[in-house]
Design a protein around this motif. Structure first.
Motif, PDB file in Angstrom:
ATOM      1  N   ILE A   1      22.644  21.671  25.771  1.00  0.00           N
ATOM      2  CA  ILE A   1      23.358  20.514  26.646  1.00  0.00           C
ATOM      3  C   ILE A   1      21.760  19.355  26.828  1.00  0.00           C
ATOM      4  O   ILE A   1      21.255  19.621  26.558  1.00  0.00           O
ATOM      5  CB  ILE A   1      22.871  20.729  27.829  1.00  0.00           C
ATOM      6  CG1 ILE A   1      23.797  21.904  27.935  1.00  0.00           C
ATOM      7  CG2 ILE A   1      23.269  19.476  28.935  1.00  0.00           C
ATOM      8  CD1 ILE A   1      24.118  23.122  29.504  1.00  0.00           C
TER       9      ILE A   1
ATOM     10  N   ARG B   1      23.640  15.531  30.376  1.00  0.00           N
ATOM     11  CA  ARG B   1      23.746  16.842  30.659  1.00  0.00           C
ATOM     12  C   ARG B   1      25.121  17.216  29.577  1.00  0.00           C
ATOM     13  O   ARG B   1      25.465  17.809  30.837  1.00  0.00           O
ATOM     14  CB  ARG B   1      23.488  17.875  32.105  1.00  0.00           C
ATOM     15  CG  ARG B   1      22.547  17.006  32.814  1.00  0.00           C
ATOM     16  CD  ARG B   1      21.630  17.774  33.871  1.00  0.00           C
ATOM     17  NE  ARG B   1      21.827  19.162  33.418  1.00  0.00           N
ATOM     18  CZ  ARG B   1      22.418  19.941  34.114  1.00  0.00           C
ATOM     19  NH1 ARG B   1      23.040  20.088  35.250  1.00  0.00           N
ATOM     20  NH2 ARG B   1      21.535  21.504  33.558  1.00  0.00           N
TER      21      ARG B   1
ATOM     22  N   VAL C   1      26.554  19.774  34.246  1.00  0.00           N
ATOM     23  CA  VAL C   1      27.179  19.602  32.815  1.00  0.00           C
ATOM     24  C   VAL C   1      28.461  18.424  33.117  1.00  0.00           C
ATOM     25  O   VAL C   1      28.530  18.979  33.356  1.00  0.00           O
ATOM     26  CB  VAL C   1      27.276  20.911  32.620  1.00  0.00           C
ATOM     27  CG1 VAL C   1      27.726  20.725  31.119  1.00  0.00           C
ATOM     28  CG2 VAL C   1      25.902  21.804  32.412  1.00  0.00           C
TER      29      VAL C   1
END
Length: 425
Positions: A290, A303, A42
């Motif tokens: 996300i 992401r 992420v």
């Protein structure tokens, strides 16, 4: 209006980008470690800022910046630090215009070549004035004139004050005159109103207070897209306007991702994007977004944690089931029952009384809080509604709550309201 599925990015079940997406970002320094490891974690805002702009520089981007095809901008920074970005000029505006032109409820006003008047934060107005002054090689004027506040041939900005609650009669009369001038340019007397929900509600209250209804012609369509719009504010606007009122959800760095129809149901607008919903806390039913996006060719985000929270109709992480965008992840409030979002408190307030306008929670301790509020009519809530709200806040947050009726709750420095009182004030 739907984005065709073949225009949405394909991702693997765990959110990892496909080979097609990887090919688009393989030369960008920030993604080198992910490419070596074969896994994209992420992407946090702090990571984007670390080493900026070198962590994004490629030969193609260097060329784009030199030619003016790319530019540096800052995110809006509603209640937090602003983030530096690289994007094409008018990136967000083009996203907005495309949505307006394709939206089934309001595309008629786009096709009719309506003027767009924008009633939002003074920071947005000042940004337009700065851009125009820079084009002329001048410093922006202390008080931007009408011509300084034109974004393009179609759009002009109205607001010149930070706090709309403090607009004086002269401010409102000037804005109404500018709206009327835009309306008169159209053969059918149509115009499109772009606004913050709060700012538009303040305008309506001022018009009512000073009896200026004869000077105000309602718009042919409305979009509010600048901040979270509370349940009661939406309800108040719907009571005053017969035209479609559409909400857009997006950000400076991403463009627009979702739009509502005139009934308030959200639909994805994920051209060159995909969205994952990840739980904020186990069992809370609250998700953070996300996003993988190639829409901005100069700063593709893989992401990327946008910092926004949402709830779905069935509690599952299915973006097509989003029913509420409920505020920022950094502004969640801890409670014994789990994290509480801006949208959670707002839903409670809206269910107890439609008369509440602005509300702000001040947390005194882990056991006590104060809910400050204003009303649309300026009068305190009835005692039974006060009691019901106090009980509701206690159940929601785990804190005893006293209500504090006010005539005025100041707006934040960004020109947007914070649902949690900053620094406990």
């Amino acid at each position: 209006m739907k984005v065709s599925p073949d225009r949405q990015l394909k991702v693997s079940p765990d959110g990892q980008p496909t080979a097609e997406v990887i090919a688009r970002v393989k030369d960008i320094p920030i993604y080198r470690d992910a490419l070596v490891r074969g896994h994209f974690p992420v992407l946090e805002k702090a990571e984007i800022a670390r080493g900026f702009p070198d962590n994004w520089m490629t030969p193609a981007l260097t060329t784009a910046l030199a030619s003016g095809e790319a530019e540096f901008v800052l995110s809006t920074g509603t209640n937090h630090a602003r983030m530096q970005l690289i994007r094409p000029p008018y990136f967000l505006l083009r996203s907005y215009y495309r949505l307006w032109s394709e939206h089934p409820d309001i595309r008629e006003t786009w096709e009719a070549d309506c003027r767009r008047v924008s009633l939002t934060t003074v920071l947005a107005t000042e940004h337009v004035a700065r851009v125009n002054a820079r084009k002329r090689g001048e410093e922006p004027p202390p008080v931007p004139r009408v011509e300084d506040r034109r974004l393009d041939a179609r759009t002009s900005y109205l607001n010149l004050r930070l706090d709309p609650a403090l607009w004086e009669r002269a401010d409102v009369e000037r804005m109404l005159a500018e709206i009327e001038a835009a309306r008169q340019t159209h053969p059918r007397g149509w115009y499109h109103l772009d606004s913050s929900g709060y700012h538009l509600a303040h305008l309506l209250r001022k018009i009512h207070t000073w009896g200026l209804w004869d000077a105000f012609s309602p718009p042919a369509s409305i979009i509010h897209a600048y901040e979270y719009t509370p349940v009661n504010v939406r309800r108040y606007l719907q009571q005053h306007f017969a035209c479609p009122i559409i909400d857009l959800f997006g950000s400076t760095e991403l463009g627009y991702l979702f739009y509502s129809d005139r009934r308030g149901r959200y639909h994805p607008f994920l051209d060159d994007m995909s969205v994952e919903l990840a739980p904020v806390a186990e069992g809370s039913g609250l998700f953070h977004l996300i996003v993988t996006s190639l829409r901005n060719p100069h700063m593709p985000l893989i992401r990327y944690r946008s910092g926004d929270c949402a709830r779905t109709s069935d509690g599952t992480p299915d973006p097509t089931n989003i029913t509420q965008f409920c505020g920022r992840e950094k502004e969640l409030l801890d409670s014994p029952a789990g994290p509480v979002s801006q949208g959670d408190l707002d839903a409670l307030v809206g269910a107890v009384s439609p008369r509440v306008f602005v509300h702000q929670l001040r947390v005194l301790s882990s056991a006590e809080a104060v809910l400050a509020y204003t009303t649309f009519d300026g009068k305190p809530l009835e005692s039974d509604r006060v009691a019901a709200l106090g009980r509701g806040v206690r159940e929601l947050t785990g804190r005893r709550c006293v209500l504090d009726h006010r005539d005025h709750i100041p707006i934040g420095k960004s020109g947007k309201y914070a649902w949690l009182a900053p620094d406990g004030k």
